[in-house]
Enzyme design. Structure first.
Site, PDB file in Angstrom:
ATOM      1  N   TRP A 326      29.254   4.606  10.885  1.00  0.00           N
ATOM      2  CA  TRP A 326      29.087   3.696   9.748  1.00  0.00           C
ATOM      3  C   TRP A 326      28.865   2.263  10.192  1.00  0.00           C
ATOM      4  O   TRP A 326      29.597   1.370   9.809  1.00  0.00           O
ATOM      5  CB  TRP A 326      30.266   3.785   8.791  1.00  0.00           C
ATOM      6  CG  TRP A 326      30.285   5.068   8.045  1.00  0.00           C
ATOM      7  CD1 TRP A 326      29.537   5.385   6.957  1.00  0.00           C
ATOM      8  CD2 TRP A 326      31.073   6.224   8.341  1.00  0.00           C
ATOM      9  NE1 TRP A 326      29.793   6.668   6.563  1.00  0.00           N
ATOM     10  CE2 TRP A 326      30.745   7.201   7.394  1.00  0.00           C
ATOM     11  CE3 TRP A 326      32.012   6.518   9.320  1.00  0.00           C
ATOM     12  CZ2 TRP A 326      31.316   8.465   7.393  1.00  0.00           C
ATOM     13  CZ3 TRP A 326      32.586   7.774   9.323  1.00  0.00           C
ATOM     14  CH2 TRP A 326      32.242   8.724   8.373  1.00  0.00           C
ATOM     15  N   CYS A 411      31.277   3.465   4.078  1.00  0.00           N
ATOM     16  CA  CYS A 411      30.029   4.051   3.622  1.00  0.00           C
ATOM     17  C   CYS A 411      29.517   3.311   2.408  1.00  0.00           C
ATOM     18  O   CYS A 411      28.404   2.839   2.373  1.00  0.00           O
ATOM     19  CB  CYS A 411      30.200   5.538   3.360  1.00  0.00           C
ATOM     20  SG  CYS A 411      31.735   5.982   2.593  1.00  0.00           S
TER      21      CYS A 411
END
Lengths: 754, 243
Positions: A326, A411
């Site tokens: 991420w 995210c």
């Protein structure tokens, strides 16, 4: 004004650390199309070619190219490292986590056992001396957490009513404002932190003051460490960056300091695109940078983000499949003053997906609004159609909460850049909690040593009727949700206390204001299955099948019932109720360091693991089958087409779920249009409508099931080496998913039309 | 008045300008060999009966997706078989400021009364007509659909004279409609029409074949593959007068 700041406007950011004001005072909007973009340079092609060879070698070796076994990772534990020693002069932006590309560092502070296991799993053995050092001489975060866990917490962890707790590795989700390194230089940042230290408390040594004073000192030490780290590569970052190349390099050193010292589940880069454009624009005006050179800088920076690696254990990979980190990076959005923030650099970052092909990292995120320029929306949609590598998040719902300089810290979750951090962890399995309500708190899967059902939740009277009664279920579910919320909050309180104590993010925190805002981010799993289950109980007849212990192990449902994902208010309202109920219960409890509680409906790929731990549910989902990911409707439940599904998700109020509502949709290319141009246009119309309806997030995949099946059968075909798909909240190379995850992705609804 | 509706779909992207809410009417007399909605043929076997307002209420939930020119598209089945209901639907749609599109084979078209008056009235409330020309050659048309194309081509002329926005579509079926001679003939015909803003060959696919089996009928085109991109491009070039 200092020479490094020549040509820049504004005053507030000069007096104090405020990158947001610097951006607002200086960025150049871009309303044109993508025709200005430049192809990759020879250097980019050579380096990317080499990196792809390394990635292939990594895959061939089972997923890990090399693991460190001797050196504990720190800011300065390695000499310089390059993609290829023989081509190091081609690298415009330098710096690796270790001394070699894709080599995984040894990071024991989260938990020594995990660090050892991760290495063992790939055939490496960590030097035995560390066993003694980190077990006897120095405690790790993992040991500390287990020293304090209650029995109930351990049971809950075991049964997976709460799963994905960051008690064995870094918690992540803390985004340093890496832009500060470029704009101010390290020395100024140290000065500011020294002032903060001086003003921290008035002499009364309460717990919080003592802790904060220690933390500031650790931050200052980390800032000095960053300077030493940069020196290893031949750079002096004590002063501000003088040009675009330095700005990108300085910023990257800030980020590198984070990924050398922390193995957080999410290590976002943040909102850097518009910021960097200001430097590129200035260089271009001064005649010292061409478009091709600018693109090269962005390509090389992006290549670095594509190389971030951590050593993980098997169970982690099952939870977060495909080696994600991420490295989330944002672009676009609209300023508080109403000006859109699209710059040429936003096009450049998207263009990396053309110059170097699709890629899961960095996790490119468009902060969307229907008010963004059409040219940009169309270009982003076009890149989505070709690469399925972009996610979209609604700036119109986030801006009122987080302002116009927030970053996505994981995210999909927003935090104000440099002003806020998150205490995050795990998700509560609300589908399992529903089964607990029916089964009197006994787990439907796990047994005690003597073979009896394990009591996990409160021992309330189980439901014994043949058919489920809605009111009875709701009453007991309320009790279970209350228990679950309380337990969950307390586990997180404990974890974050220990994380601050034993695995403090000094480097990242050094680039965040000392006086900061903290949110406490919880999460939900099983969302769609609870909605459809409660709807089945309410609108159809649900008969319970029980085993010899009287536990509900299956359900027989007769009659139709409304399902989430069809724009049917009867089902969708249950979802809104569930979310509101859960966050309300969460808010009743004390949260560590008085952080503000939030929740999310996003599951990453953990929907498979959560499902695996959960028995059959009344909505017809079979035992141990995957959940639908995030806030997406259940597989097969959507029967009214894509827009009806989008409408359902858009009804979930963002204000109840400030940590994010993740929705993943896969559309077959033919359903979007006959040409890529048409497909991009369709996508823009769909997103304009969806986000104007108040939805939060959309992962866009454009491919048919046939392509997935072919890729699964022939993973060695060269065209699949970088075939990227979006899953809940991140992107991943399809071939790097486990077989189980692949099957799950294939089984999901693909929106097509006959 | 209620319409016999086969199904509703929230997301149509290639069925008129912008994003379309699709309303599939039940009933069709054509028996096209490649029909992918064979379950819409029987006019007496329908899933839903809805009033115009009920249909439009459902459609309006998707108004936010129509900013770039979207609206509703009535398809089928053959929509013109329920022309009275269709007229009411489109009239009310325009009252609600909803863009309308009619997807038709033109098969029910005739210049005789009462149809022609109703059709003329309908066009007042129709923003786009998508006319599907199945085959330019009458004999081939009969073989493919069981009906003549004479009144269909006449329908095209009528539409052309009416001034309504027209899209012409043709399904490209290998061995049936994909030869250049027929395509050129089709082009010649299209060239005589006014207000044609889009001409599009559609790729044949057999995704609807399973419905034939479910209905206990034999699907004759079992062995016919979808045309490839080159064939589609070629057809598009010819039909658009580029070749």
């Amino acid at each position: 004004m200092r020479d490094e700041w020549r040509g820049f406007k504004g005053t507030h950011w000069v007096d104090d650390v405020s990158v947001r004001d610097f951006i607002q005072d200086n960025y150049t909007q871009y309303d044109g199309d993508e025709s200005f973009l430049a192809d990759p340079t020879d250097a980019t092609n050579k380096l990317w070619g080499r990196l792809q060879e390394l990635q292939k070698a990594e895959r061939d070796k089972g997923g890990v190219l090399e693991c460190e076994t001797e050196i504990v990772s720190s800011l300065t534990s390695y000499g310089p490292g390059y993609i290829d020693e023989s081509m190091k002069d081609l690298e415009k932006i330098v710096g690796l986590q270790t001394d070699k590309p894709l080599k995984r560092a040894f990071m024991p502070y989260g938990g020594i056992k995990m660090a050892q296991q991760a290495a063992e799993q790939y055939g490496y053995h960590v030097n035995d001396k560390y066993d003694q050092i980190f077990n006897e001489y120095h405690k790790t975060h993992n040991q500390a957490v287990f020293d304090a866990y209650t029995d109930e917490m351990k049971v809950a962890r075991h049964t997976h009513i709460v799963t994905g707790l960051p008690d064995t590795y870094g918690r992540g989700r803390i985004v340093g404002d890496y832009r500060r390194v470029a704009l101010y230089g390290i020395d100024y940042l140290i000065e500011k932190k020294k002032q903060d230290f001086k003003n921290c408390g008035h002499g009364d040594m309460t717990d919080d003051i003592i802790r904060l004073r220690e933390e500031i000192t650790m931050q200052i030490r980390a800032l000095n460490g960053m300077k030493d780290m940069a020196k290893i590569y031949g750079f002096d970052i004590s002063q501000p960056a003088k040009n675009a190349q330095e700005a990108i390099q300085w910023l990257y050193f800030g980020y590198l300091s984070a990924i050398k010292t922390q193995n957080g589940a999410a290590m976002s880069v943040g909102r850097i695109s518009t910021f960097l454009d200001i430097y590129i624009e200035r260089d271009m005006k001064e005649g010292t940078l061409t478009e091709s050179e600018a693109q090269e800088l962005i390509d090389h920076l992006t290549m670095k983000f594509r190389m971030v690696k951590f050593a993980r254990i098997e169970s982690y990979n099952q939870l977060f499949s495909g080696d994600p980190v991420w490295a989330t990076l944002e672009m676009a959005g609209i300023g508080m003053d109403g000006r859109h923030m699209v710059t040429k650099n936003d096009f450049r970052f998207l263009h990396t997906l053309e110059n170097m092909g699709p890629s899961p990292e960095p996790n490119l995120t468009v902060l969307y609004s229907s008010q963004l320029p059409d040219t940009f929306k169309k270009y982003a949609a076009k890149i989505s159609v070709i690469t399925s590598s972009i996610q979209y998040e609604n700036d119109d719902v986030m801006k009122p909460i987080w302002g116009d300089d927030y970053s996505i810290c994981c995210c999909v979750s927003a935090t104000q850049t440099g002003k806020e951090i998150q205490f995050f962890g795990a998700r509560a399995n609300l589908a399992k909690a529903l089964l607990y309500a029916i089964n009197g708190g006994k787990d439907e899967k796990h047994k005690t040593k003597d073979g009896k059902p394990m009591q996990c939740g409160p021992e309330i009277a189980p439901i014994t009727s043949e058919y489920l009664d809605y009111d009875e279920v709701m009453h007991k579910y309320d009790i279970m949700l209350d228990w679950c919320a309380g337990l969950y909050v307390n586990i997180l309180n404990l974890i974050h206390y220990m994380h601050d104590k034993y695995y403090y993010e000094a480097a990242e925190m050094a680039l965040i204001d000392t006086d900061l805002r903290r949110t406490f981010a919880t999460g939900i799993a099983g969302f769609s299955h609870v909605i459809d289950s409660l709807s089945a109980i309410k609108y159809a007849k649900v008969k319970v099948i029980r085993d010899e212990f009287g536990l509900a192990t299956g359900f027989e449902t007769t009659g139709d019932f409304p399902k989430y994902g069809n724009d049917d208010d009867r089902a969708d309202e249950i979802g809104v109720w569930l979310l509101k109920e859960f966050i309300t219960k969460i808010k009743k409890y004390h949260t560590y360091r008085n952080s503000e509680p939030t929740t999310s409906i996003l599951t990453i790929t953990s929907n498979v693991v959560y499902g695996k731990a959960t028995g059959a549910t009344p909505d017809g989902r079979e035992a141990y089958k995957p959940f639908a990911p995030g806030a997406s409707p259940s597989y097969g439940a959507e029967t009214s087409g894509l827009l009806a599904s989008l409408n359902s998700v858009a009804k979930i109020p963002y204000e109840y779920s400030l940590d994010g509502i993740s929705n993943t949709q896969t559309m077959s290319p033919d359903a979007l249009g006959h040409t890529d141009e048409e497909r991009a246009k369709t996508l823009v119309s769909a997103m304009d409508g969806y986000f104007d309806n108040g939805a939060h997030h959309l992962n866009v995949n454009v491919f048919g099931t046939d392509k997935l099946l072919d890729c699964q059968a022939h993973p060695d075909k060269p065209e699949y080496a970088n075939f990227t798909i979006r899953v809940s909240g991140y992107a991943v190379k399809f071939i790097s998913l486990t077989k189980e995850q692949q099957d799950d992705v294939i089984a999901r609804t693909c929106h097509k039309k006959l | 008045m209620k319409g016999k509706i086969h199904s509703l779909e929230s997301f149509g992207s290639v069925d008129g300008p912008g994003l379309r809410y699709l309303i599939f009417f039940q009933g069709c007399y054509m028996r096209c060999k490649y029909c992918h909605n064979a379950d819409t043929w029987d006019p007496n076997h329908f899933d839903m009966e809805l009033t115009a307002d009920e249909v439009l209420d459902k459609a309006e939930r998707f108004r936010s997706y129509w900013k770039n020119g979207g609206g509703i598209t009535v398809s089928g089945g053959e929509a013109l078989l329920q022309i009275d209901f269709l007229l009411e639907l489109f009239k009310k749609a325009h009252e609600r400021d909803i863009n309308t599109c009619l997807d038709t084979s033109g098969q029910p078209f005739t210049r005789e009364e009462p149809f022609i008056s109703k059709f003329t009235e309908l066009l007042k409330y129709t923003d786009t007509v998508m006319l599907d020309i199945k085959h330019i050659d009458d004999e081939e048309h009969k073989k493919l659909t069981g009906h003549t194309n004479k009144n269909i081509l006449d329908c095209a002329k009528f539409l052309s004279d009416s001034g309504v926005n027209i899209w012409i579509r043709q399904v490209l079926v290998p061995g049936i409609t994909d030869n250049d001679e027929y395509l050129h003939k089709t082009r010649e015909f299209i060239a005589t029409l006014h207000n044609v803003t889009k001409i599009e060959p559609l790729r044949y696919h057999s995704l609807g074949a399973f419905k034939w089996k479910e209905l206990g009928m034999k699907y004759e085109l079992e062995d016919v593959d979808s045309p490839d991109d080159d064939a589609l491009q070629n057809a598009s070039d010819i039909l658009n007068g580029r070749k």
